[in-house]
Design a protein around this motif. Sequence first.
Motif, short mmCIF file in Angstrom:
data_model
loop_
_atom_site.label_atom_id
_atom_site.label_comp_id
_atom_site.label_asym_id
_atom_site.label_seq_id
_atom_site.Cartn_x
_atom_site.Cartn_y
_atom_site.Cartn_z
N SER A 125 -50.18 -32.74 -24.65
CA SER A 125 -49.63 -31.62 -25.42
C SER A 125 -48.98 -30.66 -24.42
CB SER A 125 -50.74 -30.91 -26.20
OG SER A 125 -51.61 -30.22 -25.31
N TRP A 126 -48.51 -29.52 -24.91
CA TRP A 126 -47.92 -28.53 -24.02
C TRP A 126 -48.67 -27.21 -24.14
CZ3 TRP A 126 -45.56 -24.22 -26.38
CH2 TRP A 126 -45.38 -24.32 -27.76
N GLY A 127 -48.30 -26.22 -23.35
CA GLY A 127 -48.98 -24.92 -23.38
C GLY A 127 -49.41 -24.49 -21.99
N ARG A 128 -50.02 -23.31 -21.91
CA ARG A 128 -50.40 -22.75 -20.60
C ARG A 128 -51.45 -23.60 -19.90
NH1 ARG A 128 -51.16 -18.27 -24.01
NH2 ARG A 128 -49.30 -16.95 -24.23
N THR A 129 -52.48 -23.98 -20.64
CA THR A 129 -53.56 -24.76 -20.02
C THR A 129 -53.03 -26.08 -19.49
OG1 THR A 129 -55.23 -23.77 -21.45
CG2 THR A 129 -55.79 -25.87 -20.41
N MET A 130 -52.21 -26.77 -20.28
CA MET A 130 -51.70 -28.07 -19.85
C MET A 130 -50.70 -27.93 -18.70
SD MET A 130 -53.32 -30.39 -21.31
CE MET A 130 -52.27 -31.74 -20.81
N ALA A 131 -49.97 -26.82 -18.67
CA ALA A 131 -49.09 -26.57 -17.53
C ALA A 131 -49.91 -26.42 -16.25
CB ALA A 131 -48.25 -25.32 -17.77
N SER A 132 -51.08 -25.79 -16.39
CA SER A 132 -51.98 -25.64 -15.24
C SER A 132 -52.55 -26.99 -14.82
CB SER A 132 -53.11 -24.66 -15.59
OG SER A 132 -53.90 -24.39 -14.46
N GLY A 220 -55.93 -24.29 -28.16
CA GLY A 220 -55.37 -22.95 -28.15
C GLY A 220 -56.17 -21.96 -28.97
N GLY A 221 -56.42 -20.78 -28.41
CA GLY A 221 -57.10 -19.73 -29.13
C GLY A 221 -56.14 -18.89 -29.95
N MET A 222 -56.68 -17.97 -30.72
CA MET A 222 -55.84 -17.11 -31.56
C MET A 222 -55.23 -15.96 -30.76
SD MET A 222 -55.94 -18.68 -34.39
CE MET A 222 -55.13 -17.52 -35.49
N ALA A 223 -56.01 -15.39 -29.84
CA ALA A 223 -55.52 -14.26 -29.05
C ALA A 223 -54.48 -14.76 -28.04
CB ALA A 223 -56.69 -13.60 -28.31
N GLY A 224 -53.33 -14.10 -28.02
CA GLY A 224 -52.29 -14.47 -27.07
C GLY A 224 -51.74 -15.86 -27.30
N VAL A 226 -49.68 -19.09 -27.64
CA VAL A 226 -48.42 -19.49 -27.01
C VAL A 226 -47.32 -19.65 -28.05
CG1 VAL A 226 -48.78 -22.00 -27.14
CG2 VAL A 226 -47.49 -21.03 -25.23
N HIS A 227 -47.70 -19.81 -29.32
CA HIS A 227 -46.70 -19.92 -30.38
C HIS A 227 -45.92 -18.62 -30.57
CE1 HIS A 227 -49.16 -23.43 -31.31
NE2 HIS A 227 -48.13 -23.89 -31.97
N VAL A 228 -46.56 -17.49 -30.24
CA VAL A 228 -45.86 -16.20 -30.30
C VAL A 228 -44.88 -16.10 -29.14
CG1 VAL A 228 -46.13 -13.70 -30.21
CG2 VAL A 228 -47.76 -15.08 -31.52
N GLU A 229 -45.35 -16.41 -27.95
CA GLU A 229 -44.50 -16.35 -26.76
C GLU A 229 -43.30 -17.29 -26.89
OE1 GLU A 229 -44.87 -17.98 -22.24
OE2 GLU A 229 -46.54 -16.74 -22.93
N SER A 230 -43.49 -18.43 -27.55
CA SER A 230 -42.42 -19.41 -27.68
C SER A 230 -41.48 -19.12 -28.84
CB SER A 230 -43.02 -20.81 -27.86
OG SER A 230 -43.86 -21.14 -26.78
N GLY A 231 -41.85 -18.15 -29.68
CA GLY A 231 -40.96 -17.73 -30.76
C GLY A 231 -41.18 -18.38 -32.10
N TYR A 232 -42.21 -19.19 -32.23
CA TYR A 232 -42.45 -19.89 -33.50
C TYR A 232 -43.14 -19.03 -34.53
CZ TYR A 232 -41.09 -24.19 -31.14
OH TYR A 232 -40.39 -25.14 -30.46
N LEU A 233 -44.03 -18.16 -34.08
CA LEU A 233 -44.79 -17.31 -34.98
C LEU A 233 -44.74 -15.87 -34.49
CD1 LEU A 233 -47.99 -19.52 -35.51
CD2 LEU A 233 -46.08 -19.25 -37.12
N SER A 234 -44.85 -14.93 -35.41
CA SER A 234 -44.96 -13.52 -35.03
C SER A 234 -46.43 -13.16 -34.86
CB SER A 234 -44.34 -12.64 -36.11
OG SER A 234 -45.10 -12.71 -37.31
N THR A 235 -46.68 -12.05 -34.24
CA THR A 235 -48.06 -11.57 -34.09
C THR A 235 -48.70 -11.37 -35.46
OG1 THR A 235 -47.49 -10.46 -32.03
CG2 THR A 235 -49.51 -9.76 -33.11
N GLU A 236 -47.91 -10.86 -36.40
CA GLU A 236 -48.42 -10.63 -37.75
C GLU A 236 -48.80 -11.95 -38.43
OE1 GLU A 236 -46.40 -7.31 -36.21
OE2 GLU A 236 -45.59 -9.34 -36.55
N GLU A 237 -48.01 -13.00 -38.19
CA GLU A 237 -48.32 -14.30 -38.79
C GLU A 237 -49.61 -14.89 -38.21
OE1 GLU A 237 -44.12 -16.35 -40.07
OE2 GLU A 237 -44.45 -15.97 -37.93
N VAL A 238 -49.80 -14.70 -36.90
CA VAL A 238 -51.04 -15.18 -36.28
C VAL A 238 -52.23 -14.40 -36.81
CG1 VAL A 238 -52.31 -15.38 -34.10
CG2 VAL A 238 -49.89 -16.03 -34.21
N ASP A 239 -52.05 -13.08 -36.98
CA ASP A 239 -53.13 -12.27 -37.58
C ASP A 239 -53.45 -12.76 -38.99
OD1 ASP A 239 -53.24 -10.75 -35.29
OD2 ASP A 239 -52.03 -9.10 -36.09
#
Length: 340
Positions: A125-132, A220-224, A226-239
Amino acid sequence: MPSIATPAPPSRDEQREHRMVQVAKLYYDLERTQSEIAEEVGLTRWQVSRLLRDARETGIVRIAIVPRAQRLPALESRMQKAFGLREAIIVPSMGDGDVAQDAVAQAAGQYLASLSPRPGLVGVSWGRTMASVAHWLAPGWNDGVRVVLMNGATNLKSATLKTNTVAERFAEAGNGTATLLPVPAIVGRAETRTVIEADPVIESVLTLAAEAPVACFGLGGMAGSVHVESGYLSTEEVDGLAANHAVGDVLGRFIDANGAIADPALDARTIGLAPERLRDKTHSIGVASGKAKHAVVLAALKARYVNVLVTDEATALYALSDHAIHETALSEDREKTHAG
């Protein structure tokens, strides 16, 4: 002359203990095989195996697992027993920052490189953890490996950390090739996803992802997110997802505390391998660290999306605590049923 007492013959227990010591020395110190020992001492191979097992159980032989890397073998064994895992790799907790993530990611990279036989095809998959994890893979970790991306990863926004180039980096470190899934993680309409996944090129990538015997993915957790950073979801949508009982995502699919899809409408617009297909993998390796991932790790364990977990001590203890509460509740229910 006073008579000299005849020494009493050794008891059967003493004879067996002497035999256990004899067999243990031959096996552990002199490195004889069980077949060789059986022939030398006049026993069957089964009898030798039983003596070695009894020697361990009675404390005549004590085996200490002392890994060179910082790991917690006793806690790993507890996790494996509690959740039926193929393997658990647990590192000491180091907080919730980059240091903790790097420690877990490094352990995941070491585990991948240690697999035998080496997998010819690995899904990621992709994301911060997998990049690490990709960062910590040793050069030549799996020579000639084929890597396939399991979920859509084309970013809508430019990000400082290239979280969507994981497959390429895995393949580059292994002198192999990467098969990408060049589509968005989430599209605007469910019918759009249906059309995209029906395309022969995209369908072939998803088929390859399903066939990979080894999958390595972040939780992936809910806080922070990566879908928000990547532009797929807004903070409000994640909330809103959190309010709808979502605890995190697996392969971009948001799940609840039991691993079920939290928002079917959003899931219908999400492109990639479904989490339940992870149960078919020989090695389904979930990687996560930090308090923000506690709930999603537990959900993935409950749903059996992972059979290998790489995480930190605090996350493992959180999962075990919930497991103990659940087991206690089951035991109390059984007692009530019998009493009734």
